[in-house]
Design a protein around this motif. Structure first.
Motif, mmCIF file in Angstrom:
data_model
loop_
_atom_site.group_PDB
_atom_site.id
_atom_site.type_symbol
_atom_site.label_atom_id
_atom_site.label_comp_id
_atom_site.label_asym_id
_atom_site.label_seq_id
_atom_site.Cartn_x
_atom_site.Cartn_y
_atom_site.Cartn_z
ATOM 1 N N VAL A 43 -23.080 28.111 -30.223
ATOM 2 C CA VAL A 43 -22.642 29.322 -30.911
ATOM 3 C C VAL A 43 -21.473 29.952 -30.149
ATOM 4 C CG1 VAL A 43 -23.341 31.592 -31.770
ATOM 5 C CG2 VAL A 43 -24.971 29.686 -31.781
ATOM 6 N N TYR A 44 -21.620 30.040 -28.818
ATOM 7 C CA TYR A 44 -20.518 30.571 -28.017
ATOM 8 C C TYR A 44 -19.244 29.735 -28.202
ATOM 9 C CZ TYR A 44 -23.078 34.145 -25.406
ATOM 10 O OH TYR A 44 -23.775 35.274 -25.049
ATOM 11 N N PHE A 45 -19.415 28.424 -28.278
ATOM 12 C CA PHE A 45 -18.256 27.555 -28.440
ATOM 13 C C PHE A 45 -17.551 27.828 -29.769
ATOM 14 C CE2 PHE A 45 -16.342 23.621 -30.065
ATOM 15 C CZ PHE A 45 -15.395 23.393 -29.076
ATOM 16 N N ASN A 46 -18.311 27.862 -30.864
ATOM 17 C CA ASN A 46 -17.690 28.123 -32.167
ATOM 18 C C ASN A 46 -17.046 29.500 -32.216
ATOM 19 O OD1 ASN A 46 -18.704 25.637 -32.878
ATOM 20 N ND2 ASN A 46 -19.512 26.314 -34.837
ATOM 21 N N GLN A 47 -17.710 30.468 -31.614
ATOM 22 C CA GLN A 47 -17.125 31.809 -31.553
ATOM 23 C C GLN A 47 -15.795 31.775 -30.792
ATOM 24 O OE1 GLN A 47 -18.733 34.565 -28.701
ATOM 25 N NE2 GLN A 47 -18.662 36.287 -30.174
ATOM 26 N N ALA A 48 -15.769 31.040 -29.681
ATOM 27 C CA ALA A 48 -14.557 30.965 -28.865
ATOM 28 C C ALA A 48 -13.412 30.302 -29.629
ATOM 29 C CB ALA A 48 -14.840 30.200 -27.572
ATOM 30 N N VAL A 49 -13.720 29.239 -30.367
ATOM 31 C CA VAL A 49 -12.687 28.563 -31.147
ATOM 32 C C VAL A 49 -12.077 29.531 -32.153
ATOM 33 C CG1 VAL A 49 -12.276 26.769 -32.874
ATOM 34 C CG2 VAL A 49 -13.643 26.257 -30.833
#
Length: 654
Positions: A43-49
């Motif tokens: 989730v953090y990764f998708n948010q960061a993208v």
């Protein structure tokens, strides 16, 4: 339950891709409500993208970092975070993150190969920017051993070897033998590798087909329904990524203002880097219509050009970095012209004309081009109003001897072949005390060239490297040299006209290909046709003779400076008038129903024949055609080889 919740979250966020603030709110809510979810790193990764796509770099970096903290073995955030650090200018941090990803992926499997290759590609690119060429080359070589059929990686690897003067240039790598490598070379690399215009043509055709591709949707002439202009000016578009502090920008900077605005409406479509400079500003200020299409995708750029009703679109990139060739393949204008940016045929079905002169493409050489050849008095424009530094260094300040002959060659090191370097060393042996003044590449390449000089029995101190400087400072120091020595097969283009403008004579050996004949065209147009050499031996002999006759060199210098305002090479007004005549002729062709169709006949077969020839140990000369005809004749005895206008006329095919 949590897994299904994340799946639902991602699906919902995707639905709001066009409304990123809503998607970001969904991610924030989920993170707050599910702090113990074991998949929270995703989730953090998708948010960061998503944050990165909105240019919220700080928040994106923090989210990528949180993804790494929660799942140190999860590779994607290392790669993306490296890209963010690069954007921020923190290059060492970017390299550290990519190195960490590469090290974690030492044991390559199908699942992580893509991640490893991505991290390696990014690392190699940044190392090249830092002029750490050997390290970048080693990484690209490892990538090819892991996955041999990466055309772009092979092309980059070869280009780096050329810049480092690593000879022999091509070496087998795994399943990639020399034939396979030549088949995949980028067109510019091939032009510096061999003076074989037939292989260059076939290679450009292959590159247009395989690396650029043919679009599913495209325009034909009927889609434009061209009609008489009824008093409307002819609309000319120039498409280029290089109308800035770049060789193309310097050459064309004074050209656009000279177009006849009563007859021509000029549009410039810029597709290069965003940085501002004085050359870009100067060009932008002198054209009627400047449009930056860099942020536009091909659909939007195509729609813009169609809206403007461009009649003739001039491609000033060709097969070079920054080109929008996939856009050109969609055919934004009835007529597309290949000019100046790329010194060879495009080999495409959508470039109708190529602009040259009668020296660069002499009679009989039209067969090496898919485009119809049109000629100017000299194909290269120049800038009479260039601004140079008010003062230049002395020879002593530049590290040059005051009382000896200074040969120079300010071409890029990628143009230096083993044949050329051997000639230079022979010239230095023949002119005691002389030096060769080169443009600095990188410390490691300079060291390599000095080592090569030692192997030829030449004191390495006789190679002097000019530090990089702004164009105005660099061109101002040209007069410190006595004679410019051209390279082959890819000769001096902008560097030659710079030398001639500053009064430095240029010695060149015209070959068979476009790139090898440009310098001869410029020298002739500047009024010194006697400096065109017949072959390599003549080049060495004449360079030695001139190196021992500095009075003759001074005479050439005086002649160049005296003719600077009258020679064809620097008559920009004449150039523009003749270019406009060609534009009008192109439009007459359209209206008369005789717009040429590019001839792609047999280019697949010529590619197969050409890549099998020996270009590494043999320097191609005017008899290269015999090797092709022999191969074609042998094939023809096995299975018919269709007649064409190139090397297999109908009488041979009968």
């Amino acid at each position: 339950m949590q897994n299904s919740g994340i799946v639902a979250l991602f699906a919902t966020a995707q639905q709001f891709a066009a409304q990123p603030q809503i998607a970001l709110a969904l991610y924030r809510d989920y993170l707050a409500q599910n702090p113990d979810d074991p998949l929270l790193h995703a989730v953090y990764f998708n948010q960061a993208v998503l944050l990165a796509s909105q240019n919220d770099v700080g928040a994106a970096a923090q989210a990528f970092g949180e993804a790494i903290r929660r799942a140190p073995g999860f590779i994607p955030p290392y790669i993306n975070l490296g890209a963010l650090y690069e954007k921020l200018g923190a290059i060492d941090h970017a390299l550290d993150h990519w190195k960490h990803a590469i090290d974690m992926l030492a044991a390559v499997s199908p699942d992580n190969l893509t991640y490893k290759l991505t991290a390696q590609k990014q690392t190699a690119r940044l190392l090249e920017d830092r002029k750490q060429l050997a390290r970048a080359e080693a990484i690209l070589q490892e990538m090819l051993l892991l996955q041999p059929h990466q055309r772009d990686v092979l092309q980059h690897w070869v280009a780096l070897r050329q810049r480092q003067c690593r000879w022999p240039l091509l070496q087998p790598l795994g399943p990639l033998d020399l034939v396979e490598m030549k088949r995949r070379l980028a067109p510019l690399s091939l032009a510096t590798y061999t003076d074989d215009p037939m292989l260059q043509l076939a290679n450009s055709w292959s590159y247009s087909q395989r690396d650029v591709g043919y679009p599913e949707r495209f325009n034909t002439l009927e889609d434009f329904s061209p009609a008489p202009r009824e008093g409307r000016r002819l609309r000319i578009g120039y498409l280029s990524s290089d109308l800035r502090e770049h060789a193309i920008g310097f050459l064309t900077a004074d050209m656009y203002r000279l177009h006849d605005r009563d007859r021509f409406e000029i549009f410039v479509y810029y597709c290069g880097i965003a940085a501002e400079d004085t050359t870009k500003q100067r060009i932008r200020d002198q054209v009627e219509h400047w449009h930056d299409v860099t942020p536009l995708d091909d659909d939007a750029a195509l729609a813009l050009m169609r809206q403007h009703g461009i009649d003739i679109l001039v491609d000033v990139n060709g097969h070079t970095r920054g080109a929008r060739t996939a856009l050109l393949a969609r055919r934004p204008a009835p007529v597309i012209v290949n000019w100046l940016g790329f010194p060879a045929s495009m080999g495409s079905p959508y470039h109708h004309y190529i602009i040259a002169d009668d020296f660069i493409i002499p009679d009989g050489h039209e067969r090496f081009f898919t485009e119809t050849v049109l000629r100017l008095p000299c194909y290269q424009p120049n800038d009479r109003n260039r601004v140079l530094a008010e003062s230049a260094p002395s020879r002593a300040e530049a590290g040059l001897p005051d009382d000896a002959t200074v040969f120079c060659s300010f071409n890029g090191t990628q143009k230096v072949t083993p044949f050329v370097f051997a000639r230079w060393m022979a010239i230095l042996r023949g002119v005691p005390g002389s030096v060769l003044w080169l443009l600095k590449s990188s410390e490691e390449v300079d060291v390599r060239l000095r080592q090569l000089a030692t192997e030829h029995g030449i004191d390495p101190g006789r190679l002097v490297f000019a530090p990089l400087a702004s164009n105005r400072d660099h061109v101002a120091r040209y007069p410190l040299a006595d004679l410019f020595l051209d390279t082959a097969p890819y000769g001096a283009h902008t560097t030659a006209s710079d030398a001639l403008w500053m009064g430095v004579p240029v010695l060149t050996t015209p070959g068979q290909s476009f790139a090898s004949r440009v310098c001869g065209s410029l020298v002739r147009a500047a009024g010194l046709p006697e400096l065109l050499c017949a072959d390599g031996e003549d080049y060495v002999r004449r360079a030695i003779d001139l190196g021992q006759d500095r009075a003759k060199l001074a005479e050439y210098r005086d002649r160049l400076l005296a003719n600077r305002q009258t020679s064809v090479l620097f008559d920009t007004g004449l150039f523009v008038r003749k270019f406009e005549e060609l534009f009008e002729g192109m439009w007459e062709d359209v209206m008369a129903g005789r717009l040429p169709r590019p001839d792609l006949t047999n280019l697949d077969s010529y590619l197969e024949i050409g890549v099998a020839l020996d270009h590494e140990s043999v320097e191609f000369g005017p008899d290269f055609e015999a090797a092709y005809r022999d191969a074609i004749a042998r094939r023809h005895r096995f299975t018919p080889f269709a007649a064409d206008r190139r090397l297999w006329p109908a009488e041979d095919a009968a």
